[in-house]
Motif scaffolding. Structure first.
Motif, mmCIF file in Angstrom:
data_model
loop_
_atom_site.group_PDB
_atom_site.id
_atom_site.type_symbol
_atom_site.label_atom_id
_atom_site.label_comp_id
_atom_site.label_asym_id
_atom_site.label_seq_id
_atom_site.Cartn_x
_atom_site.Cartn_y
_atom_site.Cartn_z
ATOM 1 N N TYR A 130 149.494 146.799 5.234
ATOM 2 C CA TYR A 130 148.669 145.918 6.086
ATOM 3 C C TYR A 130 147.790 146.740 7.017
ATOM 4 N N ILE A 133 145.072 148.412 4.897
ATOM 5 C CA ILE A 133 144.012 147.540 4.402
ATOM 6 C C ILE A 133 143.066 147.127 5.549
ATOM 7 N N ARG A 151 135.122 135.541 2.591
ATOM 8 C CA ARG A 151 135.686 134.998 1.355
ATOM 9 C C ARG A 151 137.218 134.902 1.418
ATOM 10 N N ASP A 152 137.866 136.017 1.733
ATOM 11 C CA ASP A 152 139.324 136.078 1.584
ATOM 12 C C ASP A 152 140.096 135.672 2.842
ATOM 13 N N TYR A 158 131.020 131.305 -2.199
ATOM 14 C CA TYR A 158 129.950 132.288 -2.410
ATOM 15 C C TYR A 158 128.630 131.777 -1.822
ATOM 16 N N ILE A 176 130.885 141.343 -2.959
ATOM 17 C CA ILE A 176 132.330 141.071 -2.936
ATOM 18 C C ILE A 176 133.043 141.942 -3.966
ATOM 19 N N ASN A 177 132.476 142.000 -5.168
ATOM 20 C CA ASN A 177 133.106 142.787 -6.234
ATOM 21 C C ASN A 177 133.126 144.270 -5.887
ATOM 22 N N ARG A 180 135.617 144.929 -2.966
ATOM 23 C CA ARG A 180 137.022 144.908 -3.405
ATOM 24 C C ARG A 180 137.366 146.149 -4.216
ATOM 25 N N ARG A 184 140.273 148.731 -3.275
ATOM 26 C CA ARG A 184 141.336 149.040 -4.248
ATOM 27 C C ARG A 184 141.511 150.554 -4.365
ATOM 28 N N LEU A 187 142.728 152.076 -0.908
ATOM 29 C CA LEU A 187 144.135 151.759 -0.630
ATOM 30 C C LEU A 187 145.062 152.625 -1.486
ATOM 31 N N ASP B 7 134.448 145.558 -15.147
ATOM 32 C CA ASP B 7 134.454 145.852 -13.695
ATOM 33 C C ASP B 7 133.617 144.848 -12.904
ATOM 34 N N GLU B 8 132.426 144.565 -13.455
ATOM 35 C CA GLU B 8 131.473 143.702 -12.752
ATOM 36 C C GLU B 8 131.980 142.260 -12.600
ATOM 37 N N TYR B 9 132.866 141.870 -13.559
ATOM 38 C CA TYR B 9 133.311 140.459 -13.551
ATOM 39 C C TYR B 9 134.679 140.238 -12.910
ATOM 40 N N ILE B 10 135.324 141.311 -12.442
ATOM 41 C CA ILE B 10 136.683 141.166 -11.897
ATOM 42 C C ILE B 10 136.752 140.103 -10.789
ATOM 43 N N SER B 11 135.887 140.246 -9.792
ATOM 44 C CA SER B 11 135.947 139.312 -8.659
ATOM 45 C C SER B 11 135.588 137.891 -9.047
ATOM 46 N N LEU B 12 134.571 137.759 -9.915
ATOM 47 C CA LEU B 12 134.168 136.412 -10.341
ATOM 48 C C LEU B 12 135.319 135.738 -11.092
ATOM 49 N N ASP B 15 138.100 134.833 -8.580
ATOM 50 C CA ASP B 15 137.683 133.720 -7.712
ATOM 51 C C ASP B 15 137.389 132.448 -8.519
ATOM 52 N N LYS B 38 145.255 147.002 -15.385
ATOM 53 C CA LYS B 38 145.832 147.564 -14.153
ATOM 54 C C LYS B 38 144.869 147.377 -12.972
ATOM 55 N N LYS B 39 143.593 147.631 -13.275
ATOM 56 C CA LYS B 39 142.549 147.471 -12.250
ATOM 57 C C LYS B 39 142.547 146.045 -11.709
ATOM 58 N N GLU B 42 145.560 145.445 -9.525
ATOM 59 C CA GLU B 42 145.409 146.121 -8.222
ATOM 60 C C GLU B 42 144.433 145.352 -7.317
ATOM 61 N N GLU B 45 146.092 142.429 -5.928
ATOM 62 C CA GLU B 45 146.995 142.820 -4.839
ATOM 63 C C GLU B 45 146.212 143.006 -3.531
ATOM 64 N N VAL B 46 145.051 143.650 -3.664
ATOM 65 C CA VAL B 46 144.194 143.849 -2.480
ATOM 66 C C VAL B 46 143.831 142.497 -1.858
ATOM 67 N N ILE B 47 143.415 141.548 -2.730
ATOM 68 C CA ILE B 47 143.012 140.228 -2.244
ATOM 69 C C ILE B 47 144.186 139.523 -1.548
ATOM 70 N N LEU B 49 146.737 140.897 -0.197
ATOM 71 C CA LEU B 49 147.009 141.625 1.062
ATOM 72 C C LEU B 49 146.079 141.113 2.176
#
Lengths: 200, 246
Positions: A130, A133, A151-152, A158, A176-177, A180, A184, A187, B7-12, B15, B38-39, B42, B45-47, B49
């Motif tokens: 925590y 981050i 967002r989070d 969006y 956002i992407n 993050r 990642r 961290l 990579d570019e579409y991970i967040s979309l 969400d 794995k990416k 991870e 997990e960040v989100i 957190l």
């Protein structure tokens, strides 16, 4: 989330405030101050700075009430002012900011990691995560971190984020992407450093 | 879909705002590529957190401080408004004063104009007198005719009006601007030779009767002439400027 009734109260308070009613504005402050303070706190990861910035935000909002156009939501407008205030602060303090991969300083450790009594291993790691981050978010570029916080933490869509930050929705998506992905990686490397130090 | 696009579409994807077509390709790649899987985990997990970060309560005194600042800000705004009003009022006062001054000056200007006009009128009058003197001798002749029977003193008086007789003339002036310098200029303009001058008089040479007449005309424009010399017909005439108050 703000309900229909809250919206009516909000817009009534905005109307009254715009007519110069300071009491109404003070009520309006109570609706947003915690959110704005927490937004500033995540942007800076510093309670003193967050307090000063949040107060500055409301003073700006108050002074600029006449410039509020009712075609956008009042909350959107407040967050935009909060973002701009944090960006100004970031520019002023930029030279003081540390790079993303900096080693956690001892002071930070003392503040954020509870020292009294032995804690379970998992609990220590979780607390450390925590703390890390928060630090990592604060060290992102303002637009990235603002998009992620909205967002989070504040659960904005969006489209709403695009409105607050005054950028195209495509920019919000990529910010956002990108943000993050940076978090990642950061961290991961910070946790590795932390693990190595614990082994020593 | 390759790893770069993934990579570019991970967040979309996380969400839930990815379009159907890309979602299908994304999931296909996800099942084939453990690194990308794995990416994704991870990132998730960040989100979570970030989402689990507690909302902190406001620092002590936050609201009281803010309300104080807002109130003093309103006072400042009111004060600034008052200052602004005062400044505008000040500008208006200055503007009006300037206008008033200008009006006074303008009035003075009119007065100057009136005075100048009066002077011009006087000059015009003296010119017309001159023209009467020069070009209307019949009038004088009539006067002369009328006074033919009068005594010699009267004749002398009449003559003295026409020209400077003696070697010493006093000119009683009202206008302090008439100085020996004025007399010198007058002499120069009329071809009269300057012999000497001091702080309140000049001495000029008079060669003929015509110059006596000219001198008389010129001096009569400046003030009242007293032809008081004892030496009549001298070719040197001293003109003394006298103020009427003296």
């Amino acid at each position: 989330m703000i309900g229909e009734g809250d919206m009516n109260i909000e817009s009534q308070l905005v109307e009254k405030s715009m007519d110069g009613d300071l009491d109404a504005f003070e009520e309006l402050v109570l609706l947003f101050d915690k959110k704005v303070y927490n937004y500033c706190l995540r942007m800076t990861n510093n309670r003193n700075d967050a307090e000063d910035l949040a107060q500055e935000v409301f003073l700006k909002v108050y002074k600029n009430l006449k410039n509020f156009r009712k075609d956008s939501k009042f909350s959107t407008w407040i967050y935009r002012i909060a973002y701009n205030t944090c960006v100004d602060n970031y520019r002023k303090k930029r030279f003081k900011l540390l790079p993303l991969n900096k080693i956690i300083d001892e002071e930070q450790q003392e503040i954020d990691i509870p020292s009294p009594g032995p804690l379970p291993e998992e609990q220590v790691i979780s607390n450390e995560k925590y703390s890390l981050i928060k630090e990592c978010i604060a060290q992102l570029k303002p637009r990235y971190k603002s998009a992620i916080i909205l967002r989070d933490i504040h659960n904005y869509s969006y489209r709403e984020i695009a409105e607050i930050l005054d950028v195209p929705i495509g920019t919000v998506k990529s910010d956002i992407n990108r943000g993050r992905a940076l978090l990642r990686k950061a961290l991961k490397s910070r946790l590795m450093e932390y693990g190595e130090r614990r082994v020593k | 879909m390759d790893c770069k696009h993934f990579d570019e579409y991970i967040s979309l994807y996380l969400d839930g705002v990815i379009d159907k077509e890309n979602k299908k390709e994304f999931e296909e790649h996800l099942n084939q590529c453990p690194q990308c899987k794995k990416k994704l985990e991870e990132t998730q997990e960040v989100i979570s957190l970030i989402k689990s970060l507690d909302e902190e309560s406001l620092p002590q005194g936050f609201r009281d401080n803010l309300i104080k600042k807002l109130e003093s800000s309103r006072k400042i705004q009111t004060r600034n408004l008052l200052r602004w009003v005062a400044a505008v009022a000040g500008v208006i006062v200055i503007f009006l004063s300037a206008k008033a001054l200008k009006d006074i000056k303008y009035t003075e200007g009119i007065n100057d104009g009136v005075m100048q006009a009066e002077e011009v009128a006087e000059n015009m009058a003296s010119i017309s007198d001159d023209s009467v003197n020069e070009f209307a001798p019949p009038k004088e002749d009539r006067a002369t005719a009328e006074v033919t029977s009068t005594d010699q003193d009267q004749e002398d008086t009449r003559q003295s009006i026409m020209k400077i007789q003696s070697d010493l003339v006093e000119v009683y002036v009202q206008d302090i601007c008439i100085t020996p310098q004025t007399l010198k200029l007058m002499a120069n303009n009329n071809g009269l030779e300057l012999i000497s001058s001091d702080e309140n008089s000049i001495v000029i040479e008079i060669r003929d009767e015509e110059q006596r007449i000219i001198l008389y005309k010129e001096l009569s424009k400046m003030g009242e002439i007293r032809d008081i010399g004892e030496n009549m017909g001298s070719n040197e005439v001293k003109i003394i400027i006298k103020c009427e108050s003296e």
